[in-house]
Scaffold this motif. Structure first.
Motif, PDB file in Angstrom:
ATOM      1  N   GLY A  20       0.819  -1.214   0.000  1.00  0.00           N
ATOM      2  CA  GLY A  20       0.000   0.000   0.000  1.00  0.00           C
ATOM      3  C   GLY A  20       0.850   1.260   0.000  1.00  0.00           C
ATOM      4  N   ALA A  59       4.112   1.224   2.109  1.00  0.00           N
ATOM      5  CA  ALA A  59       5.138   0.376   1.472  1.00  0.00           C
ATOM      6  C   ALA A  59       5.834   1.132   0.339  1.00  0.00           C
ATOM      7  N   PHE A  61      -0.041 -14.137  -2.967  1.00  0.00           N
ATOM      8  CA  PHE A  61      -0.027 -15.360  -2.155  1.00  0.00           C
ATOM      9  C   PHE A  61       0.030 -16.596  -3.066  1.00  0.00           C
ATOM     10  N   SER A  77      -2.549  -3.314   6.859  1.00  0.00           N
ATOM     11  CA  SER A  77      -3.345  -2.894   8.014  1.00  0.00           C
ATOM     12  C   SER A  77      -3.988  -4.110   8.696  1.00  0.00           C
ATOM     13  N   LEU A 128      -4.658  -4.290  12.596  1.00  0.00           N
ATOM     14  CA  LEU A 128      -4.866  -2.947  13.157  1.00  0.00           C
ATOM     15  C   LEU A 128      -6.193  -2.885  13.905  1.00  0.00           C
ATOM     16  N   LEU A 148      -3.981 -12.148  10.215  1.00  0.00           N
ATOM     17  CA  LEU A 148      -2.562 -12.175   9.840  1.00  0.00           C
ATOM     18  C   LEU A 148      -2.440 -11.490   8.472  1.00  0.00           C
ATOM     19  N   PRO A 149      -1.269 -10.930   8.168  1.00  0.00           N
ATOM     20  CA  PRO A 149      -1.130 -10.218   6.889  1.00  0.00           C
ATOM     21  C   PRO A 149      -0.995 -11.140   5.678  1.00  0.00           C
ATOM     22  N   VAL A 201       4.509  -2.375  11.277  1.00  0.00           N
ATOM     23  CA  VAL A 201       4.407  -0.904  11.273  1.00  0.00           C
ATOM     24  C   VAL A 201       3.235  -0.433  12.139  1.00  0.00           C
ATOM     25  N   ILE A 202       2.384  -1.371  12.525  1.00  0.00           N
ATOM     26  CA  ILE A 202       1.283  -1.023  13.436  1.00  0.00           C
ATOM     27  C   ILE A 202       1.861  -0.817  14.839  1.00  0.00           C
ATOM     28  N   TYR A 203       1.353   0.171  15.564  1.00  0.00           N
ATOM     29  CA  TYR A 203       1.866   0.436  16.902  1.00  0.00           C
ATOM     30  C   TYR A 203       0.716   0.438  17.910  1.00  0.00           C
ATOM     31  N   MET A 224       8.991   4.059  14.429  1.00  0.00           N
ATOM     32  CA  MET A 224       8.748   4.734  13.138  1.00  0.00           C
ATOM     33  C   MET A 224       7.912   5.991  13.369  1.00  0.00           C
TER      34      MET A 224
HETATM   35  P1  NDP Z   1      -3.033   1.121   2.487  1.00  0.00           P
HETATM   36  O1  NDP Z   1      -4.504   1.136   2.647  1.00  0.00           O
HETATM   37  O2  NDP Z   1      -2.377   1.993   1.482  1.00  0.00           O
HETATM   38  O3  NDP Z   1      -2.593  -0.409   2.117  1.00  0.00           O
HETATM   39  C1  NDP Z   1      -3.072  -1.487   2.853  1.00  0.00           C
HETATM   40  C2  NDP Z   1      -2.266  -2.754   2.513  1.00  0.00           C
HETATM   41  O4  NDP Z   1      -2.693  -3.756   3.443  1.00  0.00           O
HETATM   42  C3  NDP Z   1      -2.527  -3.312   1.121  1.00  0.00           C
HETATM   43  O5  NDP Z   1      -1.336  -3.903   0.652  1.00  0.00           O
HETATM   44  C4  NDP Z   1      -3.619  -4.383   1.385  1.00  0.00           C
HETATM   45  O6  NDP Z   1      -3.619  -5.417   0.448  1.00  0.00           O
HETATM   46  C5  NDP Z   1      -3.143  -4.903   2.726  1.00  0.00           C
HETATM   47  N1  NDP Z   1      -4.180  -5.544   3.543  1.00  0.00           N
HETATM   48  C6  NDP Z   1      -5.194  -4.934   4.214  1.00  0.00           C
HETATM   49  N2  NDP Z   1      -5.907  -5.859   4.904  1.00  0.00           N
HETATM   50  C7  NDP Z   1      -5.324  -7.054   4.669  1.00  0.00           C
HETATM   51  C8  NDP Z   1      -5.595  -8.378   5.101  1.00  0.00           C
HETATM   52  N3  NDP Z   1      -6.606  -8.672   5.937  1.00  0.00           N
HETATM   53  N4  NDP Z   1      -4.794  -9.382   4.670  1.00  0.00           N
HETATM   54  C9  NDP Z   1      -3.764  -9.120   3.846  1.00  0.00           C
HETATM   55  N5  NDP Z   1      -3.455  -7.885   3.389  1.00  0.00           N
HETATM   56  C10 NDP Z   1      -4.223  -6.866   3.803  1.00  0.00           C
HETATM   57  O7  NDP Z   1      -2.435   1.318   3.935  1.00  0.00           O
HETATM   58  P2  NDP Z   1      -1.120   2.107   4.374  1.00  0.00           P
HETATM   59  O8  NDP Z   1       0.021   1.629   3.555  1.00  0.00           O
HETATM   60  O9  NDP Z   1      -1.410   3.555   4.437  1.00  0.00           O
HETATM   61  O10 NDP Z   1      -0.943   1.608   5.890  1.00  0.00           O
HETATM   62  C11 NDP Z   1      -0.465   0.308   6.172  1.00  0.00           C
HETATM   63  C12 NDP Z   1      -0.206   0.189   7.663  1.00  0.00           C
HETATM   64  O11 NDP Z   1       0.864   1.046   8.042  1.00  0.00           O
HETATM   65  C13 NDP Z   1      -1.403   0.566   8.539  1.00  0.00           C
HETATM   66  O12 NDP Z   1      -1.574  -0.452   9.513  1.00  0.00           O
HETATM   67  C14 NDP Z   1      -0.960   1.860   9.193  1.00  0.00           C
HETATM   68  O13 NDP Z   1      -1.508   2.005  10.474  1.00  0.00           O
HETATM   69  C15 NDP Z   1       0.549   1.668   9.283  1.00  0.00           C
HETATM   70  N6  NDP Z   1       1.328   2.925   9.386  1.00  0.00           N
HETATM   71  C16 NDP Z   1       2.159   3.108  10.453  1.00  0.00           C
HETATM   72  C17 NDP Z   1       2.895   4.259  10.582  1.00  0.00           C
HETATM   73  C18 NDP Z   1       3.802   4.444  11.770  1.00  0.00           C
HETATM   74  O14 NDP Z   1       4.270   5.576  11.981  1.00  0.00           O
HETATM   75  N7  NDP Z   1       4.101   3.436  12.538  1.00  0.00           N
HETATM   76  C19 NDP Z   1       2.839   5.335   9.579  1.00  0.00           C
HETATM   77  C20 NDP Z   1       1.948   5.034   8.474  1.00  0.00           C
HETATM   78  C21 NDP Z   1       1.219   3.871   8.397  1.00  0.00           C
HETATM   79  P3  NDP Z   1      -4.568  -5.382  -0.881  1.00  0.00           P
HETATM   80  O15 NDP Z   1      -3.790  -4.639  -1.918  1.00  0.00           O
HETATM   81  O16 NDP Z   1      -4.754  -6.812  -1.224  1.00  0.00           O
HETATM   82  O17 NDP Z   1      -5.843  -4.696  -0.492  1.00  0.00           O
END
Ligand code: NDP
Length: 265
Positions: free
Chosen positions: A124, A127, A164, A180, A183, A188-189, A208-210, A233
């Protein structure tokens, strides 16, 4: 001198810890400023809102980081490269844009030694910037994502990518949950079968989740792996943003203990 005003723009924005982190750090360092939050519904109105509120700077969160990129007059080279801005500072009437998420993430990862190969779970927005900065630093980054669509851009940029279904597991020094998943749910991811192939071979696992232990980190711990969540982070991106907000009036190490204390509240 009038107080400088900063804010975080996002939707939603009520959960953000940034006002607490920055306000306590302004206070702790005696800097004449305050920081608020603003629910921005329309990203197209970012620039207009910034000027209407007479702000000196903002952090920008989901879903407006790309709109922030387009709102800036001057872009830092890394922000320009990735097309994502999360920090804006006004200087002489112009908006300067930066990305502090990626260098904050990099700083947190550099604390884990002897890492060369990295597997990203997720592809996302987060990443996007973090994979780019890790590659610039010489790490080999592979991306594994649930859906194929989001991987297209990464493939074009020369990253090794898998869904996958197509995954061909190798050995990765570091496995990072960039999704996410975990979150607001207990997912699991990636399928457990895949995670059970990569986690045992990894030296460490990062999420990256806190603010909570995700199922991914619980699984990594059950394999006795060192783990790290997303709080460093979050802290480091905040410190780097604070440096820009104050035009580097303070050093990273001066800001860190104060902002860290604020984060623990
Ligand atoms: P996006 O919405 O841009 O991307 C979400 C990603 O998660 C996609 O790759 C999506 O896959 C995948 N995904 C979501 N649910 C699932 C699931 N159940 N199983 C597998 N894959 C899943 O999100 P962001 O990139 O903006 O955020 C990602 C995480 O980073 C969040 O948890 C956010 O809280 C965290 N974060 C933490 C920060 C920090 O400072 N620590 C700063 C910024 C973000 P698909 O393409 O298949 O939908």
């Amino acid at each position: 001198m009038a107080k400088e005003i900063f804010a975080i723009f996002g939707n939603p924005v009520s959960h953000s810890k940034s006002p607490l982190m920055h306000n306590l750090t302004f206070q702790g360092l005696g800097y004449h400023a305050c920081y608020t939050r603003y629910l921005l519904e329309d990203g197209q109105r970012l620039k207009e809102t910034f000027f209407n509120l007479k702000l000196k700077g903002v952090n920008v969160t989901v879903p407006h980081k790309e709109a922030a990129f387009h709102a800036c007059d001057v872009l830092d080279p890394f922000a320009k490269k990735i097309g994502v801005v999360n920090t804006i500072v006004k200087r002489n009437g112009k908006l300067y844009g930066y990305n502090t998420d990626a260098p904050g993430f990099l700083k947190a990862i550099l604390e884990i030694k002897y890492i060369k190969t990295v597997l990203f779970l997720g592809a996302g927005g987060t990443a996007q910037s973090t994979s780019s900065i890790l590659r610039d630093e010489g790490y080999e980054v592979t991306l594994l994502n649930r859906s194929a669509k989001r991987l297209e851009k990464y493939k074009t940029d020369g990253f090794q990518t898998y869904t996958f279904e197509t995954f061909e597991p190798q050995s990765y020094d570091l496995v990072i949950n960039m999704t996410s998943a975990g979150l607001e749910d207990n997912n699991l991811p990636a399928p457990q079968k895949i995670l059970e192939l990569v986690i045992p071979k990894a030296q460490a696992c990062v999420d990256v989740i806190y603010g909570k232990e995700t199922p991914f980190l619980t699984l990594a711990k059950s394999h006795h792996k060192p783990t790290k969540d997303g709080s460093d982070m979050l802290l480091y991106q905040g410190i780097i943003a604070f440096e820009y907000f104050t035009d580097h009036a303070y050093h990273f190490d001066e800001i860190k203990p104060i902002m860290q204390k604020a984060l623990r509240l």
